[in-house]
Write a protein that holds these residues in place. Structure first.
Motif, mmCIF file in Angstrom:
data_model
loop_
_atom_site.group_PDB
_atom_site.id
_atom_site.type_symbol
_atom_site.label_atom_id
_atom_site.label_comp_id
_atom_site.label_asym_id
_atom_site.label_seq_id
_atom_site.Cartn_x
_atom_site.Cartn_y
_atom_site.Cartn_z
ATOM 1 N N ARG B 87 83.318 38.378 43.033
ATOM 2 C CA ARG B 87 83.702 38.617 41.561
ATOM 3 C C ARG B 87 82.808 38.652 40.720
ATOM 4 O O ARG B 87 82.590 39.525 39.677
ATOM 5 C CB ARG B 87 84.602 37.490 41.360
ATOM 6 C CG ARG B 87 85.334 37.442 40.085
ATOM 7 C CD ARG B 87 86.271 36.432 39.807
ATOM 8 N NE ARG B 87 86.553 36.343 38.320
ATOM 9 C CZ ARG B 87 87.228 35.212 37.825
ATOM 10 N NH1 ARG B 87 87.557 34.299 38.477
ATOM 11 N NH2 ARG B 87 87.434 35.360 36.494
ATOM 12 N N ALA B 88 81.655 37.901 40.852
ATOM 13 C CA ALA B 88 80.424 38.065 40.058
ATOM 14 C C ALA B 88 79.650 39.387 39.941
ATOM 15 O O ALA B 88 79.481 39.913 39.051
ATOM 16 C CB ALA B 88 79.332 37.051 40.258
ATOM 17 N N ALA B 89 79.613 39.959 41.382
ATOM 18 C CA ALA B 89 79.177 41.605 41.356
ATOM 19 C C ALA B 89 80.086 42.330 40.773
ATOM 20 O O ALA B 89 79.555 43.269 40.185
ATOM 21 C CB ALA B 89 79.102 41.504 43.011
ATOM 22 N N ALA B 90 81.380 42.383 40.852
ATOM 23 C CA ALA B 90 82.167 43.319 40.194
ATOM 24 C C ALA B 90 81.976 43.197 38.647
ATOM 25 O O ALA B 90 82.047 44.444 38.178
ATOM 26 C CB ALA B 90 83.648 42.907 40.715
ATOM 27 N N GLU B 91 82.045 42.212 38.303
ATOM 28 C CA GLU B 91 81.853 41.924 36.723
ATOM 29 C C GLU B 91 80.747 42.630 36.357
ATOM 30 O O GLU B 91 80.662 43.438 35.236
ATOM 31 C CB GLU B 91 82.147 40.398 36.291
ATOM 32 C CG GLU B 91 83.446 39.874 36.369
ATOM 33 C CD GLU B 91 83.737 38.770 36.185
ATOM 34 O OE1 GLU B 91 82.805 37.976 35.592
ATOM 35 O OE2 GLU B 91 84.920 38.164 36.152
ATOM 36 N N THR B 92 79.652 42.095 36.970
ATOM 37 C CA THR B 92 78.319 42.700 36.372
ATOM 38 C C THR B 92 78.231 44.224 36.628
ATOM 39 O O THR B 92 77.539 44.985 36.047
ATOM 40 C CB THR B 92 77.099 42.163 36.985
ATOM 41 O OG1 THR B 92 77.256 42.042 38.439
ATOM 42 C CG2 THR B 92 77.003 40.671 36.430
ATOM 43 N N GLY B 93 78.804 44.549 37.948
ATOM 44 C CA GLY B 93 78.705 46.003 38.067
ATOM 45 C C GLY B 93 79.568 46.975 37.090
ATOM 46 O O GLY B 93 78.967 48.033 36.704
ATOM 47 N N MET B 94 80.699 46.299 36.829
ATOM 48 C CA MET B 94 81.386 47.103 35.605
ATOM 49 C C MET B 94 80.695 47.306 34.460
ATOM 50 O O MET B 94 80.619 48.492 33.724
ATOM 51 C CB MET B 94 82.704 46.193 35.531
ATOM 52 C CG MET B 94 83.367 46.695 34.292
ATOM 53 S SD MET B 94 84.698 47.620 35.016
ATOM 54 C CE MET B 94 85.865 48.262 33.460
ATOM 55 N N LEU B 95 79.852 46.235 33.992
ATOM 56 C CA LEU B 95 79.112 46.164 32.737
ATOM 57 C C LEU B 95 77.943 47.538 32.934
ATOM 58 O O LEU B 95 77.814 48.412 32.084
ATOM 59 C CB LEU B 95 78.344 44.927 32.708
ATOM 60 C CG LEU B 95 77.081 44.986 31.682
ATOM 61 C CD1 LEU B 95 77.695 45.063 30.279
ATOM 62 C CD2 LEU B 95 76.341 43.730 31.698
ATOM 63 N N PHE B 96 77.212 47.615 34.104
ATOM 64 C CA PHE B 96 76.244 48.715 34.267
ATOM 65 C C PHE B 96 76.913 50.059 34.603
ATOM 66 O O PHE B 96 76.164 50.810 34.065
ATOM 67 C CB PHE B 96 75.406 48.202 35.505
ATOM 68 C CG PHE B 96 74.399 47.261 35.121
ATOM 69 C CD1 PHE B 96 73.183 47.535 34.442
ATOM 70 C CD2 PHE B 96 74.791 45.808 35.414
ATOM 71 C CE1 PHE B 96 72.286 46.511 34.260
ATOM 72 C CE2 PHE B 96 73.620 44.863 35.015
ATOM 73 C CZ PHE B 96 72.524 45.224 34.305
ATOM 74 N N CYS B 97 78.163 49.962 35.026
ATOM 75 C CA CYS B 97 78.564 51.271 35.391
ATOM 76 C C CYS B 97 79.135 51.768 33.795
ATOM 77 O O CYS B 97 79.168 53.203 33.626
ATOM 78 C CB CYS B 97 79.708 51.205 36.139
ATOM 79 S SG CYS B 97 80.417 52.583 36.775
ATOM 80 N N SER B 98 79.655 51.037 33.178
ATOM 81 C CA SER B 98 79.790 51.534 31.568
ATOM 82 C C SER B 98 78.678 52.033 31.019
ATOM 83 O O SER B 98 78.842 52.782 30.333
ATOM 84 C CB SER B 98 80.394 50.244 30.607
ATOM 85 O OG SER B 98 81.418 49.697 31.679
ATOM 86 N N LEU B 99 77.552 51.251 31.058
ATOM 87 C CA LEU B 99 76.077 51.467 30.403
ATOM 88 C C LEU B 99 75.812 53.096 31.040
ATOM 89 O O LEU B 99 75.445 53.692 30.335
ATOM 90 C CB LEU B 99 75.195 50.629 30.885
ATOM 91 C CG LEU B 99 75.209 49.387 29.994
ATOM 92 C CD1 LEU B 99 73.927 48.335 30.448
ATOM 93 C CD2 LEU B 99 74.921 49.532 28.466
ATOM 94 N N VAL B 100 76.315 53.363 32.381
ATOM 95 C CA VAL B 100 75.711 54.521 32.919
ATOM 96 C C VAL B 100 76.384 55.747 32.189
ATOM 97 O O VAL B 100 75.899 56.730 31.502
ATOM 98 C CB VAL B 100 75.815 54.606 34.367
ATOM 99 C CG1 VAL B 100 75.742 56.136 34.851
ATOM 100 C CG2 VAL B 100 75.088 53.559 34.901
ATOM 101 N N LEU B 101 77.744 55.382 32.144
ATOM 102 C CA LEU B 101 78.485 56.315 31.323
ATOM 103 C C LEU B 101 77.987 56.536 29.816
ATOM 104 O O LEU B 101 77.941 57.775 29.613
ATOM 105 C CB LEU B 101 80.147 56.147 31.324
ATOM 106 C CG LEU B 101 80.640 56.112 32.704
ATOM 107 C CD1 LEU B 101 82.111 55.540 32.693
ATOM 108 C CD2 LEU B 101 80.829 57.506 33.505
ATOM 109 N N ILE B 102 77.975 55.506 29.078
ATOM 110 C CA ILE B 102 77.409 55.551 27.740
ATOM 111 C C ILE B 102 76.233 56.425 27.422
ATOM 112 O O ILE B 102 76.053 57.361 26.711
ATOM 113 C CB ILE B 102 77.431 54.176 27.015
ATOM 114 C CG1 ILE B 102 78.833 53.879 27.070
ATOM 115 C CG2 ILE B 102 77.048 54.342 25.589
ATOM 116 C CD1 ILE B 102 79.127 52.448 26.632
#
Lengths: 222, 258
Positions: B87-102
């Protein structure tokens, strides 16, 4: 094997008596193709748009069908009886998968005719060449939704969860399926879209293996 | 005395050390990106966002790998610690994935002249973001269920196994993304050794930042789970006391409330 046949027989008999899944799937396909014809304002004989419309109809009708098939199993705790019976979990998965595949295929035949009708295409060999593409698509979609609908059925507020879970995972199969359908409708031979069929086949294998191996984890109780 | 809350989690000391390391590495990376590295000749100042964009992309994919691996271990061994890690990996991963798109959009607007294009890597990253979203939505909707960990692990494993097929199919579909790191001919777009050094430092900084955030989120999840377990145990104890020895149970409860 016998438990597989029994469960499949049960699902098919239920369907022959009530016809819930196939009727819903067929009418939904008709509705989606009608909406898309208006929305895209389709010029006649556009095989590009027809291929896309066919797959959109398949995905949304398939989602509705899978939800219905699994939710009915969880209503009245039918699934618990199935799990208490000596049937192998893999056999339960395979039976639900084959039933869902049959319903989707019936709906696909209808939407194929509707597509030819709405988009003003010709009935010829090209339509026959579509058969393996659509069957592989239905196989992959049914194996994925059978697994994921079993997840959705356990969550009370999760009616909209199935599309959220299914569609992103299904994207590679969708891309290759639409490309192969476009190629087939454009009159290319099998060799012309072999690479897309390979990807579609890889997706099917992946979803089948994943569903078969992981179904037990989804239905077992703590 | 041993810290009871720390027994099942990574101790607070580790996280603090990683926090310090993160601050140092991120400062170093910022210095290298904004002061040390020369400006790229063709793209100008905009190219500097690349030094954060690429490491974020690596973390976004690595985090999903961790979601699947932790999910597999949870299904295999059944210890809740793996579920919390996933769960921690998914939540932090989502953050970095959003940063990549932005960061990618910010770069693409002046260079490609558009915020978004259906290029293969952009599409793959968007699909990855959607997979993260589906995984986290499932966790949010099924939060109350005891089997939420198993359901999430199944989705995480299927989604991660699907990523190679997504990459292949989308690449065949279309691509215009610059192959900066290594092209098919074996050349790379970073001519200056200072650029490579900066990229490596940025990689280290972003990776350590992710591990630090992961540790913090993980230890919060562990503590929350432990609190829930303690609460459940306390309620059970109270029920048993009031059942068996009504008088003594009431005394204990009175003492507690004081």
């Amino acid at each position: 094997m016998s438990s597989f046949a029994t469960i499949l027989h049960k699902d098919l008999r239920l369907e022959l008596r009530g016809g819930q899944s196939t009727i819903t799937l067929n009418i939904l396909s008709l509705l989606i193709l009608t909406v898309l014809t208006f929305a895209l304002d389709a010029p006649s004989r556009s095989s590009l748009l027809a291929a896309g419309a066919l797959w959109v109809a398949m995905i949304f009708a398939g989602l509705a069908g899978a939800t219905q098939a699994m939710v009915s199993e969880w209503e009245n705790e039918c699934i618990r009886c199935l799990l208490l019976s000596p049937a192998d979990r893999g056999a339960i998965y395979a039976a639900k998968l084959v039933a869902s595949f049959i319903f989707m295929t019936v709906a696909q035949i209808t939407s194929l005719f509707l597509m030819v009708f709405f988009f003003d295409l010709n009935f010829d060999m090209r339509i026959v060449r579509l058969a393996p593409v659509l069957m592989m698509g239905a196989m992959g979609f049914a194996s994925l939704t059978t697994l994921l609908a079993a997840i959705q059925a356990q969550i009370k507020t999760g009616e909209l969860l199935l599309p959220l879970l299914t569609v992103p995972v299904f994207i590679p199969a969708l891309i290759s399926g639409v490309k192969a359908t476009q190629a087939a409708l454009a009159g290319l031979p099998f060799a012309g879209f072999a690479q897309w069929l390979k990807i579609l086949g890889a997706c099917d294998l992946l979803f089948l293996a994943g569903g078969y191996l992981l179904f037990e984890q989804v239905v077992s109780e703590d | 005395m041993k810290n009871r809350a720390g027994q099942n989690s990574i101790g607070p000391n580790w996280a603090s050390w990683f926090g310090l390391l993160t601050v140092l590495l991120v400062s170093w990376a910022l210095f290298m990106v904004f002061v040390y590295v020369p400006t790229e000749a063709e793209q100008g100042i905009v190219q500097r966002i690349f030094y954060f964009h690429v490491p974020c992309a690596w973390v976004a994919f690595a985090a999903f790998g961790l979601v699947a691996i932790a999910g597999f271990f949870y299904l295999r061994f059944g210890q809740k610690i793996w579920d919390d890690l996933a769960r921690a990996a998914a939540e932090t991963g989502m953050l970095f994935c959003s940063l990549v798109l932005i960061t990618g959009s910010l770069w693409a607007r002046p260079i490609w002249g558009t915020w978004w294009t259906w290029d293969s890597r952009l599409t793959t990253t968007l699909v990855l973001w959607l997979l993260y979203a589906a995984y986290l939505m499932l966790r949010a909707m099924a939060e109350e269920l005891p089997q939420v960990g198993r359901l999430a692990a199944v989705v995480g494993i299927v989604a991660a196994a699907d990523i190679p097929v997504i990459v292949i199919s989308v690449r065949l579909w279309r691509t215009i993304h610059p192959a900066v790191i290594i092209t098919r001919q074996g050349r790379h777009g970073l001519e200056d050794p200072r650029m490579i050094a900066t990229l490596l430092v940025a990689f280290a900084a972003v990776t350590v930042l992710w591990i630090w955030l992961l540790m913090l989120r993980f230890s919060i999840l562990r503590t929350a789970r432990r609190l829930t377990e303690l609460g459940g145990g306390l309620a059970e104890l109270r029920a048993r006391l009031s059942e068996q020895e009504p008088k003594r149970g009431r005394q204990i409860l009175d003492l507690q409330s004081r």
